[in-house]
Write an enzyme that holds these catalytic residues in place. Structure first.
Site, PDB file in Angstrom:
ATOM      1  N   LYS A  15       9.898   8.561 -17.691  1.00  0.00           N
ATOM      2  CA  LYS A  15       9.953   9.067 -19.074  1.00  0.00           C
ATOM      3  C   LYS A  15      10.973  10.206 -19.199  1.00  0.00           C
ATOM      4  O   LYS A  15      11.793  10.218 -20.105  1.00  0.00           O
ATOM      5  CB  LYS A  15       8.572   9.572 -19.529  1.00  0.00           C
ATOM      6  CG  LYS A  15       7.484   8.507 -19.542  1.00  0.00           C
ATOM      7  CD  LYS A  15       6.143   9.065 -20.013  1.00  0.00           C
ATOM      8  CE  LYS A  15       5.573  10.177 -19.152  1.00  0.00           C
ATOM      9  NZ  LYS A  15       5.242   9.771 -17.756  1.00  0.00           N
ATOM     10  N   ARG A  90      -0.994  12.335 -25.471  1.00  0.00           N
ATOM     11  CA  ARG A  90      -1.569  11.726 -24.279  1.00  0.00           C
ATOM     12  C   ARG A  90      -3.045  11.404 -24.441  1.00  0.00           C
ATOM     13  O   ARG A  90      -3.659  10.884 -23.514  1.00  0.00           O
ATOM     14  CB  ARG A  90      -1.442  12.741 -23.153  1.00  0.00           C
ATOM     15  CG  ARG A  90      -0.604  12.262 -21.981  1.00  0.00           C
ATOM     16  CD  ARG A  90      -0.583  13.427 -21.074  1.00  0.00           C
ATOM     17  NE  ARG A  90      -0.163  13.300 -19.756  1.00  0.00           N
ATOM     18  CZ  ARG A  90       1.061  13.527 -19.309  1.00  0.00           C
ATOM     19  NH1 ARG A  90       2.051  13.739 -20.131  1.00  0.00           N
ATOM     20  NH2 ARG A  90       1.299  13.525 -18.041  1.00  0.00           N
ATOM     21  N   ARG A 129      10.817  12.599  -5.709  1.00  0.00           N
ATOM     22  CA  ARG A 129      11.435  13.340  -6.825  1.00  0.00           C
ATOM     23  C   ARG A 129      11.769  14.787  -6.433  1.00  0.00           C
ATOM     24  O   ARG A 129      10.977  15.474  -5.792  1.00  0.00           O
ATOM     25  CB  ARG A 129      10.474  13.367  -8.020  1.00  0.00           C
ATOM     26  CG  ARG A 129      10.958  14.332  -9.115  1.00  0.00           C
ATOM     27  CD  ARG A 129      10.239  14.185 -10.414  1.00  0.00           C
ATOM     28  NE  ARG A 129       8.802  14.106 -10.267  1.00  0.00           N
ATOM     29  CZ  ARG A 129       8.001  13.625 -11.202  1.00  0.00           C
ATOM     30  NH1 ARG A 129       8.498  13.197 -12.341  1.00  0.00           N
ATOM     31  NH2 ARG A 129       6.703  13.576 -11.008  1.00  0.00           N
ATOM     32  N   ARG A 162       7.599  19.014  -7.054  1.00  0.00           N
ATOM     33  CA  ARG A 162       6.468  19.464  -7.862  1.00  0.00           C
ATOM     34  C   ARG A 162       5.168  19.456  -7.053  1.00  0.00           C
ATOM     35  O   ARG A 162       4.914  18.535  -6.298  1.00  0.00           O
ATOM     36  CB  ARG A 162       6.326  18.556  -9.095  1.00  0.00           C
ATOM     37  CG  ARG A 162       7.267  18.945 -10.220  1.00  0.00           C
ATOM     38  CD  ARG A 162       7.355  17.937 -11.338  1.00  0.00           C
ATOM     39  NE  ARG A 162       6.083  17.405 -11.785  1.00  0.00           N
ATOM     40  CZ  ARG A 162       5.968  16.527 -12.785  1.00  0.00           C
ATOM     41  NH1 ARG A 162       7.062  16.117 -13.432  1.00  0.00           N
ATOM     42  NH2 ARG A 162       4.801  16.063 -13.139  1.00  0.00           N
ATOM     43  N   ARG A 173      -3.637  11.457 -11.167  1.00  0.00           N
ATOM     44  CA  ARG A 173      -2.931  11.453 -12.458  1.00  0.00           C
ATOM     45  C   ARG A 173      -2.866  10.036 -13.034  1.00  0.00           C
ATOM     46  O   ARG A 173      -2.965   9.852 -14.244  1.00  0.00           O
ATOM     47  CB  ARG A 173      -1.518  12.034 -12.292  1.00  0.00           C
ATOM     48  CG  ARG A 173      -1.517  13.560 -12.173  1.00  0.00           C
ATOM     49  CD  ARG A 173      -0.240  14.089 -11.558  1.00  0.00           C
ATOM     50  NE  ARG A 173       0.945  13.700 -12.277  1.00  0.00           N
ATOM     51  CZ  ARG A 173       2.183  13.699 -11.753  1.00  0.00           C
ATOM     52  NH1 ARG A 173       2.367  14.066 -10.499  1.00  0.00           N
ATOM     53  NH2 ARG A 173       3.202  13.335 -12.480  1.00  0.00           N
TER      54      ARG A 173
HETATM   55  P1  AP5 Z   1      10.699  10.937 -14.074  1.00  0.00           P
HETATM   56  O1  AP5 Z   1      11.734  10.585 -15.091  1.00  0.00           O
HETATM   57  O2  AP5 Z   1      10.561  12.343 -13.660  1.00  0.00           O
HETATM   58  O3  AP5 Z   1       9.273  10.301 -14.491  1.00  0.00           O
HETATM   59  P2  AP5 Z   1       8.203  10.760 -15.582  1.00  0.00           P
HETATM   60  O4  AP5 Z   1       7.679   9.525 -16.227  1.00  0.00           O
HETATM   61  O5  AP5 Z   1       8.763  11.816 -16.451  1.00  0.00           O
HETATM   62  O6  AP5 Z   1       7.101  11.307 -14.602  1.00  0.00           O
HETATM   63  P3  AP5 Z   1       6.188  12.616 -14.704  1.00  0.00           P
HETATM   64  O7  AP5 Z   1       5.557  12.768 -13.374  1.00  0.00           O
HETATM   65  O8  AP5 Z   1       6.969  13.750 -15.260  1.00  0.00           O
HETATM   66  O9  AP5 Z   1       5.136  12.136 -15.735  1.00  0.00           O
HETATM   67  P4  AP5 Z   1       3.793  12.787 -16.043  1.00  0.00           P
HETATM   68  O10 AP5 Z   1       3.519  12.225 -17.354  1.00  0.00           O
HETATM   69  O11 AP5 Z   1       2.733  12.564 -15.047  1.00  0.00           O
HETATM   70  O12 AP5 Z   1       4.081  14.350 -15.873  1.00  0.00           O
HETATM   71  P5  AP5 Z   1       4.250  15.507 -16.949  1.00  0.00           P
HETATM   72  O13 AP5 Z   1       5.230  16.462 -16.438  1.00  0.00           O
HETATM   73  O14 AP5 Z   1       4.399  14.942 -18.297  1.00  0.00           O
HETATM   74  O15 AP5 Z   1      11.019  10.013 -12.791  1.00  0.00           O
HETATM   75  C1  AP5 Z   1      10.231  10.107 -11.625  1.00  0.00           C
HETATM   76  C2  AP5 Z   1      11.128   9.911 -10.391  1.00  0.00           C
HETATM   77  O16 AP5 Z   1      11.645   8.580 -10.403  1.00  0.00           O
HETATM   78  C3  AP5 Z   1      12.369  10.820 -10.356  1.00  0.00           C
HETATM   79  O17 AP5 Z   1      12.634  11.157  -9.039  1.00  0.00           O
HETATM   80  C4  AP5 Z   1      13.504   9.934 -10.931  1.00  0.00           C
HETATM   81  O18 AP5 Z   1      14.767  10.296 -10.405  1.00  0.00           O
HETATM   82  C5  AP5 Z   1      13.065   8.557 -10.454  1.00  0.00           C
HETATM   83  N1  AP5 Z   1      13.409   7.483 -11.396  1.00  0.00           N
HETATM   84  C6  AP5 Z   1      13.250   7.495 -12.752  1.00  0.00           C
HETATM   85  N2  AP5 Z   1      13.591   6.300 -13.274  1.00  0.00           N
HETATM   86  C7  AP5 Z   1      13.960   5.514 -12.223  1.00  0.00           C
HETATM   87  C8  AP5 Z   1      14.417   4.156 -12.104  1.00  0.00           C
HETATM   88  N3  AP5 Z   1      14.537   3.376 -13.189  1.00  0.00           N
HETATM   89  N4  AP5 Z   1      14.703   3.680 -10.870  1.00  0.00           N
HETATM   90  C9  AP5 Z   1      14.562   4.463  -9.765  1.00  0.00           C
HETATM   91  N5  AP5 Z   1      14.132   5.760  -9.806  1.00  0.00           N
HETATM   92  C10 AP5 Z   1      13.839   6.272 -11.026  1.00  0.00           C
HETATM   93  O19 AP5 Z   1       2.790  16.165 -16.870  1.00  0.00           O
HETATM   94  C11 AP5 Z   1       2.380  16.907 -15.763  1.00  0.00           C
HETATM   95  C12 AP5 Z   1       1.010  17.507 -16.035  1.00  0.00           C
HETATM   96  O20 AP5 Z   1       1.084  18.406 -17.144  1.00  0.00           O
HETATM   97  C13 AP5 Z   1      -0.101  16.527 -16.394  1.00  0.00           C
HETATM   98  O21 AP5 Z   1      -0.706  15.979 -15.252  1.00  0.00           O
HETATM   99  C14 AP5 Z   1      -1.057  17.431 -17.178  1.00  0.00           C
HETATM  100  O22 AP5 Z   1      -1.801  18.255 -16.332  1.00  0.00           O
HETATM  101  C15 AP5 Z   1      -0.078  18.323 -17.961  1.00  0.00           C
HETATM  102  N6  AP5 Z   1       0.272  17.735 -19.255  1.00  0.00           N
HETATM  103  C16 AP5 Z   1       1.508  17.326 -19.656  1.00  0.00           C
HETATM  104  N7  AP5 Z   1       1.470  16.845 -20.898  1.00  0.00           N
HETATM  105  C17 AP5 Z   1       0.182  16.937 -21.311  1.00  0.00           C
HETATM  106  C18 AP5 Z   1      -0.485  16.578 -22.516  1.00  0.00           C
HETATM  107  N8  AP5 Z   1       0.158  16.014 -23.549  1.00  0.00           N
HETATM  108  N9  AP5 Z   1      -1.815  16.815 -22.588  1.00  0.00           N
HETATM  109  C19 AP5 Z   1      -2.489  17.411 -21.573  1.00  0.00           C
HETATM  110  N10 AP5 Z   1      -1.919  17.752 -20.403  1.00  0.00           N
HETATM  111  C20 AP5 Z   1      -0.582  17.520 -20.275  1.00  0.00           C
HETATM  112 MG    MG Z   2       8.340  13.862 -16.740  1.00  0.00          MG
END
Ligand code: AP5
Ligand code: MG
Length: 216
Positions: A15, A90, A129, A162, A173
């Site tokens: 994402k 979410r 990552r 991270r 997660r």
């Molecule tokens: P990346 O693009 O970083 O993936 P992502 O989908 O953004 O993954 P996240 O781990 O950030 O998602 P998340 O939703 O769990 O975390 P968030 O920070 O939102 O890509 C991942 C890896 O793959 C990278 O190394 C990239 O280079 C590689 N890659 C990408 N695309 C690729 C491809 N096509 N081919 C090969 N490699 C690829 O949330 C973290 C925490 O914050 C949550 O657990 C929660 O505690 C809190 N939080 C965040 N938002 C909320 C909310 N709305 N409500 C409540 N708590 C929340």
């Molecule tokens: Mg992300």
């Protein structure tokens, strides 16, 4: 009318990677709830400390604080034309709150790309990552490595792994995502806004499919 695009999909599916590319292509702001929590943590705010206690366990931060953080963020001038929302909403409560806050700006969610991949892909992506300390640029040690190990290509800042990318936390997660976020897939499908995107392809290919789905 402003354009709001919600990126849905499990942890590690890409994402953030796609949101950054989309934001550049569309000139819309990139609003990532996870990045906002990490920024608060870096600045040692009360919100950052609270968020960390949930993030470290792989759980969601409570809806009320998440919603008010996003409300404040999308009220800023750089979101006047809209935004790419990455990681928010979410939960059904967050989706309702988003609808209400966008209605205040005479806007709505325009499209919801839903990016998917198998769990083994998610574990491999989160496990390799590396994230830039300064602006959250995203790398992968195998799929998109930086030119110089440990250093961001764009701003020269340090790359870090991270805390919530440990395998046990990622597994948690994914479970939380299935329980609390999956209902939104059906919700946006019923509204006719869901665009299903196969995320198990190289970054450039996912971008191509995503842009063509959005242009339709
Ligand atoms: P990346 O693009 O970083 O993936 P992502 O989908 O953004 O993954 P996240 O781990 O950030 O998602 P998340 O939703 O769990 O975390 P968030 O920070 O939102 O890509 C991942 C890896 O793959 C990278 O190394 C990239 O280079 C590689 N890659 C990408 N695309 C690729 C491809 N096509 N081919 C090969 N490699 C690829 O949330 C973290 C925490 O914050 C949550 O657990 C929660 O505690 C809190 N939080 C965040 N938002 C909320 C909310 N709305 N409500 C409540 N708590 C929340
Ligand atoms: Mg992300």
């Amino acid at each position: 009318m402003a354009t709001f695009i919600v990126l849905l999909g499990p942890p590690g599916v890409g994402k953030g990677t796609q949101a950054k590319i989309l934001a550049e292509t569309t000139k819309l702001a990139h609003v990532s709830s996870g990045d906002l929590f990490r920024e608060n943590l870096k600045n040692q705010t009360e919100l950052g400390k609270l968020a960390k206690s949930f993030m470290d366990k792989g759980e969601l931060v409570p809806d009320d604080v998440t919603i008010s953080m996003i409300r404040e963020r999308i009220s800023r001038p750089d979101c006047e034309a809209g935004a790419i929302l990455d990681g928010f909403p979410r939960t059904p409560t967050q989706a309702d709150a988003l609808e209400k806050m966008l209605a205040e700006f005479a806007s709505e969610v325009n499209a919801v790309p839903y990016i998917t991949a198998d769990e083994s892909v998610l574990v491999e992506r989160t496990g390799g990552r590396w994230t830039c300390r300064e602006h959250g640029h995203i790398y992968h040690e195998k799929f998109s490595p930086p030119q110089k190990t440990g250093v961001c290509d764009f701003d020269g800042s340090e790359l870090y792994q991270r805390d919530d990318d440990k395998v046990e936390t990622v597994t948690k997660r994914i479970r939380v995502y299935l329980e609390q976020t999956m209902p939104l897939v059906e919700y946006y499908r019923k509204c006719g806004k869901l665009l299903e995107i196969d995320g198990a392809q190289p970054v450039e290919q996912v971008t191509r499919v995503l842009l063509s789905a959005l242009n339709k």
